[in-house]
Enzyme design. Structure first.
Site, PDB file in Angstrom:
ATOM      1  N   ASP A  32       0.850  -1.191   0.000  1.00  0.00           N
ATOM      2  CA  ASP A  32       0.000   0.000   0.000  1.00  0.00           C
ATOM      3  C   ASP A  32       0.893   1.252   0.000  1.00  0.00           C
ATOM      4  O   ASP A  32       1.894   1.297   0.723  1.00  0.00           O
ATOM      5  CB  ASP A  32      -0.920  -0.008   1.236  1.00  0.00           C
ATOM      6  CG  ASP A  32      -2.076   0.955   1.092  1.00  0.00           C
ATOM      7  OD1 ASP A  32      -3.231   0.493   1.036  1.00  0.00           O
ATOM      8  OD2 ASP A  32      -1.823   2.184   1.037  1.00  0.00           O
ATOM      9  N   ILE A  33       0.540   2.257  -0.801  1.00  0.00           N
ATOM     10  CA  ILE A  33       1.376   3.472  -0.851  1.00  0.00           C
ATOM     11  C   ILE A  33       1.272   4.287   0.439  1.00  0.00           C
ATOM     12  O   ILE A  33       2.144   5.107   0.701  1.00  0.00           O
ATOM     13  CB  ILE A  33       1.081   4.432  -2.047  1.00  0.00           C
ATOM     14  CG1 ILE A  33      -0.400   4.584  -2.309  1.00  0.00           C
ATOM     15  CG2 ILE A  33       1.840   4.055  -3.271  1.00  0.00           C
ATOM     16  CD1 ILE A  33      -0.704   5.777  -3.204  1.00  0.00           C
ATOM     17  N   ASN A  89     -12.862  -2.968   2.513  1.00  0.00           N
ATOM     18  CA  ASN A  89     -13.746  -1.809   2.610  1.00  0.00           C
ATOM     19  C   ASN A  89     -14.719  -1.837   1.442  1.00  0.00           C
ATOM     20  O   ASN A  89     -14.316  -2.114   0.306  1.00  0.00           O
ATOM     21  CB  ASN A  89     -12.922  -0.516   2.561  1.00  0.00           C
ATOM     22  CG  ASN A  89     -11.981  -0.402   3.758  1.00  0.00           C
ATOM     23  OD1 ASN A  89     -12.321  -0.804   4.864  1.00  0.00           O
ATOM     24  ND2 ASN A  89     -10.776   0.126   3.534  1.00  0.00           N
ATOM     25  N   GLY A  95     -15.417   3.014   3.585  1.00  0.00           N
ATOM     26  CA  GLY A  95     -14.098   3.620   3.401  1.00  0.00           C
ATOM     27  C   GLY A  95     -13.413   3.214   2.109  1.00  0.00           C
ATOM     28  O   GLY A  95     -12.203   3.413   1.952  1.00  0.00           O
ATOM     29  N   HIS A 102     -10.164  -5.345  -3.343  1.00  0.00           N
ATOM     30  CA  HIS A 102      -8.845  -5.663  -2.785  1.00  0.00           C
ATOM     31  C   HIS A 102      -9.001  -5.999  -1.319  1.00  0.00           C
ATOM     32  O   HIS A 102      -9.896  -5.485  -0.638  1.00  0.00           O
ATOM     33  CB  HIS A 102      -7.864  -4.505  -2.983  1.00  0.00           C
ATOM     34  CG  HIS A 102      -8.392  -3.192  -2.506  1.00  0.00           C
ATOM     35  ND1 HIS A 102      -9.285  -2.442  -3.259  1.00  0.00           N
ATOM     36  CD2 HIS A 102      -8.209  -2.515  -1.352  1.00  0.00           C
ATOM     37  CE1 HIS A 102      -9.591  -1.348  -2.586  1.00  0.00           C
ATOM     38  NE2 HIS A 102      -8.965  -1.374  -1.411  1.00  0.00           N
TER      39      HIS A 102
HETATM   40  P1  5GP Z   1      -9.591   1.324   0.084  1.00  0.00           P
HETATM   41  O1  5GP Z   1      -9.667   2.653   0.782  1.00  0.00           O
HETATM   42  O2  5GP Z   1     -10.265   1.388  -1.275  1.00  0.00           O
HETATM   43  O3  5GP Z   1      -9.993   0.155   0.881  1.00  0.00           O
HETATM   44  O4  5GP Z   1      -8.048   1.074  -0.171  1.00  0.00           O
HETATM   45  C1  5GP Z   1      -7.331   1.612  -1.220  1.00  0.00           C
HETATM   46  C2  5GP Z   1      -5.890   1.588  -0.799  1.00  0.00           C
HETATM   47  O5  5GP Z   1      -5.097   1.730  -1.955  1.00  0.00           O
HETATM   48  C3  5GP Z   1      -5.517   2.721   0.159  1.00  0.00           C
HETATM   49  O6  5GP Z   1      -5.020   2.169   1.367  1.00  0.00           O
HETATM   50  C4  5GP Z   1      -4.455   3.509  -0.618  1.00  0.00           C
HETATM   51  O7  5GP Z   1      -3.420   3.963   0.216  1.00  0.00           O
HETATM   52  C5  5GP Z   1      -3.990   2.526  -1.649  1.00  0.00           C
HETATM   53  N1  5GP Z   1      -3.582   3.096  -2.909  1.00  0.00           N
HETATM   54  C6  5GP Z   1      -4.192   4.102  -3.585  1.00  0.00           C
HETATM   55  N2  5GP Z   1      -3.546   4.335  -4.755  1.00  0.00           N
HETATM   56  C7  5GP Z   1      -2.521   3.437  -4.812  1.00  0.00           C
HETATM   57  C8  5GP Z   1      -1.492   3.191  -5.778  1.00  0.00           C
HETATM   58  O8  5GP Z   1      -1.400   3.837  -6.823  1.00  0.00           O
HETATM   59  N3  5GP Z   1      -0.589   2.218  -5.477  1.00  0.00           N
HETATM   60  C9  5GP Z   1      -0.670   1.479  -4.329  1.00  0.00           C
HETATM   61  N4  5GP Z   1       0.252   0.541  -4.130  1.00  0.00           N
HETATM   62  N5  5GP Z   1      -1.631   1.681  -3.389  1.00  0.00           N
HETATM   63  C10 5GP Z   1      -2.537   2.657  -3.642  1.00  0.00           C
END
Ligand code: 5GP
Ligand code: ZN
Length: 116
Positions: A32-33, A89, A95, A102
């Site tokens: 995760d970034i 999420n 969220g 994922h």
């Molecule tokens: P969500 O909030 O949809 O459950 O999680 C999305 C996750 O993807 C977040 O924790 C965010 O930090 C991560 N994320 C967003 N853009 C990127 C990206 O371009 N590369 C990676 N590796 N993670 C990302």
């Protein structure tokens, strides 16, 4: 179907510079970034599925495979016995910010409950 603008589809197509931690025919695991724990990986199915709500009965094997992959990564990473957290999420109140299904795999520290 792949989504042209989806960032995780771009990662899977190799169009974004991302360190892939693990991959096989069905899933990729990326860091995760914005990590929220010492280990914070995202397990992403290679096929575009927008949310958990889009999962079908025919995706059973895929979901099982994703969880088994998470277990394997936790075991190999040495943080399985101490414990870890799996998060999915779904939609705005859950969220979700990236609309390609994922599974977050978080480990390496004690997790509090309830989540924020
Ligand atoms: P969500 O909030 O949809 O459950 O999680 C999305 C996750 O993807 C977040 O924790 C965010 O930090 C991560 N994320 C967003 N853009 C990127 C990206 O371009 N590369 C990676 N590796 N993670 C990302
Ligand atoms: Zn996608």
């Amino acid at each position: 179907m792949e989504n042209q603008d989806c960032i995780f589809c771009k990662v899977i197509r190799g169009e974004m510079k991302t360190e892939i931690q693990y991959q096989d025919e069905h899933v990729v695991a990326i860091k995760d970034i914005r990590p929220q724990a010492p280990v914070h990986l995202l397990l992403v199915p290679k096929r575009h599925i927008s949310t958990l709500l889009s999962v079908k009965d025919s995706d059973q094997a895929l979901l099982s495979h994703i969880f088994q992959t998470a277990n394997e990564i936790a075991r190999k990473g040495g943080f399985a016995d101490n414990g870890f957290r799996i998060v999915i999420n779904c939609n705005p109140n859950g969220g979700q910010t990236v609309y390609h299904l994922h599974v977050h795999l978080l480990g390496g520290r004690f997790m509090t409950w309830p989540p924020g």
